[in-house]
Design a protein around this motif. Structure first.
Motif, PDB file in Angstrom:
ATOM      1  N   LEU A  18     -22.859 -26.833  19.676  1.00  0.00           N
ATOM      2  CA  LEU A  18     -23.014 -27.840  20.723  1.00  0.00           C
ATOM      3  C   LEU A  18     -21.665 -28.502  21.012  1.00  0.00           C
ATOM      4  N   GLU A  19     -21.250 -28.473  22.269  1.00  0.00           N
ATOM      5  CA  GLU A  19     -19.949 -29.022  22.647  1.00  0.00           C
ATOM      6  C   GLU A  19     -20.116 -30.333  23.407  1.00  0.00           C
ATOM      7  N   ILE A  20     -19.250 -31.297  23.089  1.00  0.00           N
ATOM      8  CA  ILE A  20     -19.284 -32.605  23.743  1.00  0.00           C
ATOM      9  C   ILE A  20     -18.074 -32.714  24.672  1.00  0.00           C
ATOM     10  N   PRO A  21     -18.263 -32.702  25.980  1.00  0.00           N
ATOM     11  CA  PRO A  21     -17.139 -32.701  26.935  1.00  0.00           C
ATOM     12  C   PRO A  21     -16.495 -34.080  27.121  1.00  0.00           C
ATOM     13  N   ARG A  22     -15.897 -34.606  26.046  1.00  0.00           N
ATOM     14  CA  ARG A  22     -15.299 -35.944  26.115  1.00  0.00           C
ATOM     15  C   ARG A  22     -14.032 -35.978  26.962  1.00  0.00           C
ATOM     16  N   GLY A  69     -25.897 -34.905   5.333  1.00  0.00           N
ATOM     17  CA  GLY A  69     -24.718 -34.881   4.477  1.00  0.00           C
ATOM     18  C   GLY A  69     -23.456 -34.457   5.196  1.00  0.00           C
ATOM     19  N   GLY A  70     -23.445 -34.591   6.526  1.00  0.00           N
ATOM     20  CA  GLY A  70     -22.272 -34.222   7.298  1.00  0.00           C
ATOM     21  C   GLY A  70     -22.206 -32.744   7.633  1.00  0.00           C
ATOM     22  N   LYS A  71     -23.238 -32.007   7.251  1.00  0.00           N
ATOM     23  CA  LYS A  71     -23.235 -30.559   7.492  1.00  0.00           C
ATOM     24  C   LYS A  71     -23.977 -30.227   8.793  1.00  0.00           C
ATOM     25  N   ASP A  72     -23.575 -29.115   9.413  1.00  0.00           N
ATOM     26  CA  ASP A  72     -24.258 -28.654  10.618  1.00  0.00           C
ATOM     27  C   ASP A  72     -25.679 -28.230  10.298  1.00  0.00           C
ATOM     28  N   LEU A  73     -26.533 -28.304  11.307  1.00  0.00           N
ATOM     29  CA  LEU A  73     -27.937 -27.951  11.125  1.00  0.00           C
ATOM     30  C   LEU A  73     -28.545 -27.568  12.479  1.00  0.00           C
ATOM     31  N   PRO A  74     -29.643 -26.833  12.487  1.00  0.00           N
ATOM     32  CA  PRO A  74     -30.318 -26.505  13.754  1.00  0.00           C
ATOM     33  C   PRO A  74     -30.959 -27.756  14.346  1.00  0.00           C
ATOM     34  N   ILE A  75     -30.820 -27.944  15.647  1.00  0.00           N
ATOM     35  CA  ILE A  75     -31.376 -29.108  16.338  1.00  0.00           C
ATOM     36  C   ILE A  75     -32.141 -28.628  17.563  1.00  0.00           C
ATOM     37  N   ILE A 106     -35.167 -25.265  22.920  1.00  0.00           N
ATOM     38  CA  ILE A 106     -34.822 -24.283  21.891  1.00  0.00           C
ATOM     39  C   ILE A 106     -34.032 -24.951  20.783  1.00  0.00           C
ATOM     40  N   ARG A 107     -33.987 -24.316  19.616  1.00  0.00           N
ATOM     41  CA  ARG A 107     -33.211 -24.821  18.488  1.00  0.00           C
ATOM     42  C   ARG A 107     -31.814 -24.200  18.546  1.00  0.00           C
ATOM     43  N   ILE A 108     -30.810 -25.050  18.451  1.00  0.00           N
ATOM     44  CA  ILE A 108     -29.413 -24.608  18.503  1.00  0.00           C
ATOM     45  C   ILE A 108     -28.674 -25.186  17.305  1.00  0.00           C
ATOM     46  N   ASP A 109     -27.861 -24.397  16.654  1.00  0.00           N
ATOM     47  CA  ASP A 109     -27.076 -24.922  15.546  1.00  0.00           C
ATOM     48  C   ASP A 109     -26.082 -25.944  16.084  1.00  0.00           C
ATOM     49  N   HIS A 159     -24.875 -38.946  20.262  1.00  0.00           N
ATOM     50  CA  HIS A 159     -25.009 -39.844  19.112  1.00  0.00           C
ATOM     51  C   HIS A 159     -26.182 -39.441  18.222  1.00  0.00           C
ATOM     52  N   THR A 160     -27.236 -38.938  18.842  1.00  0.00           N
ATOM     53  CA  THR A 160     -28.379 -38.436  18.061  1.00  0.00           C
ATOM     54  C   THR A 160     -27.972 -37.213  17.254  1.00  0.00           C
ATOM     55  N   ILE A 161     -27.179 -36.346  17.848  1.00  0.00           N
ATOM     56  CA  ILE A 161     -26.696 -35.158  17.136  1.00  0.00           C
ATOM     57  C   ILE A 161     -25.845 -35.573  15.945  1.00  0.00           C
ATOM     58  N   ALA A 162     -24.941 -36.515  16.159  1.00  0.00           N
ATOM     59  CA  ALA A 162     -24.074 -36.981  15.079  1.00  0.00           C
ATOM     60  C   ALA A 162     -24.891 -37.657  13.971  1.00  0.00           C
ATOM     61  N   ALA A 163     -25.945 -38.388  14.358  1.00  0.00           N
ATOM     62  CA  ALA A 163     -26.795 -39.048  13.364  1.00  0.00           C
ATOM     63  C   ALA A 163     -27.553 -38.018  12.521  1.00  0.00           C
ATOM     64  N   ARG A 164     -28.035 -36.962  13.148  1.00  0.00           N
ATOM     65  CA  ARG A 164     -28.726 -35.902  12.408  1.00  0.00           C
ATOM     66  C   ARG A 164     -27.780 -35.249  11.398  1.00  0.00           C
TER      67      ARG A 164
END
Length: 259
Positions: free
Chosen positions: A18-22, A75-81, A11-14, A65-70
């Motif tokens: 998306l949370e990264i459990p660091r 332009g540093g803005k959130d987007l659907p992935i 599915i596409r999620i903005d 890292h793929t999410i951050a690259a997208r």
């Protein structure tokens, strides 16, 4: 891990959802890797991040890292992935899956993998941790060398699995007793030499003699002289250094060569 009731959907999620459990099992974001992925990014072959839907939230266990690259390319803005979302995973399941990831993902360091295994409750990793701590050492998942800090996690963990907890503890305790946790005594080669020696001569060697003989030399001796030796393959170079030190010039207490 129970996969009977596991459901997976794409599915596409903005990206802002998306949370990264660091703070638990995920590693820190590596911006050099993010820029490298962005520079080579091709939507046609990009892998979908793997996400666990748990407690009404989306946790990324592979693909940060793929999410951050997208986002960087946007332009540093959130987007659907488009993500591969798993339903029915526990946080421990996520950690174990993170530790097992392969393929296009950046290779995990031994420390990052071990940290995830511990968080996920892997029984063998937990037993290894307990055995190491029982002799006064800290398993350092950041793999920074220091007094009583075991950084050669991959080597030590494989040795633990090979020789078992009893032999591993005896060998590591000998290292600590001989050199007091000196960082050079906890190099992978030295640890391997001592553990392999104790395993090979278990029940035959004299522990007090081993500790006394090791204490008389700089722990770097095993590493340096073993590395310079070409007549024996692999770990046997370092095993031989411990064997030679143990025997010394004493014919009475000398052990036979078995390797």
């Amino acid at each position: 891990m129970n996969t009977k009731n596991l459901i997976c959907k794409e599915i596409r999620i903005d990206s802002n959802a998306l949370e990264i459990p660091r703070a638990t099992y995920q590693r820190e974001l590596n911006m050099d890797r993010v820029h490298k992925i962005a520079a080579e990014f091709d939507e046609r072959i990009a892998n979908e991040p793997k996400v666990s839907y748990r407690g009404g939230r989306y946790y990324v266990f592979d693909g940060q890292h793929t999410i951050a690259a997208r986002k960087l390319l946007n332009g540093g803005k959130d987007l659907p992935i488009r993500c591969k979302v798993f339903y029915g995973l526990t946080e421990s399941d996520e950690a174990l899956l993170f530790a097992q990831q392969t393929g296009a993902s950046a290779r995990l360091t031994a420390g990052a993998k071990f940290r995830a295994l511990i968080y996920g409750g892997d029984k063998e990793a937990l037993a290894f941790l307990k055995a190491t701590e029982s002799v006064g050492l800290c398993v350092d998942c950041k793999q920074t060398r220091g007094v009583k800090r075991l950084a050669c996690i991959a080597t030590a963990f494989e040795l633990y699995k090979k020789v078992g907890g009893e032999v591993y503890r005896e060998a590591m305790r000998a290292i600590v007793d001989a050199w007091g946790g000196d960082p050079d005594s906890l190099r992978a080669e030295t640890v391997q030499g001592v553990v392999e020696f104790v395993d090979l001569y278990y029940g035959e060697y004299n522990r007090r003699r081993l500790v006394t003989r090791l204490r008389q030399v700089d722990p770097l001796t095993i590493f340096r002289e073993g590395r310079a030796m070409t007549s024996l393959p692999g770990y046997k170079r370092y095993l031989y250094q411990v064997y030679r030190l143990y025997n010394g010039s004493s014919a009475k207490t000398a052990l036979p060569m078995k390797f």
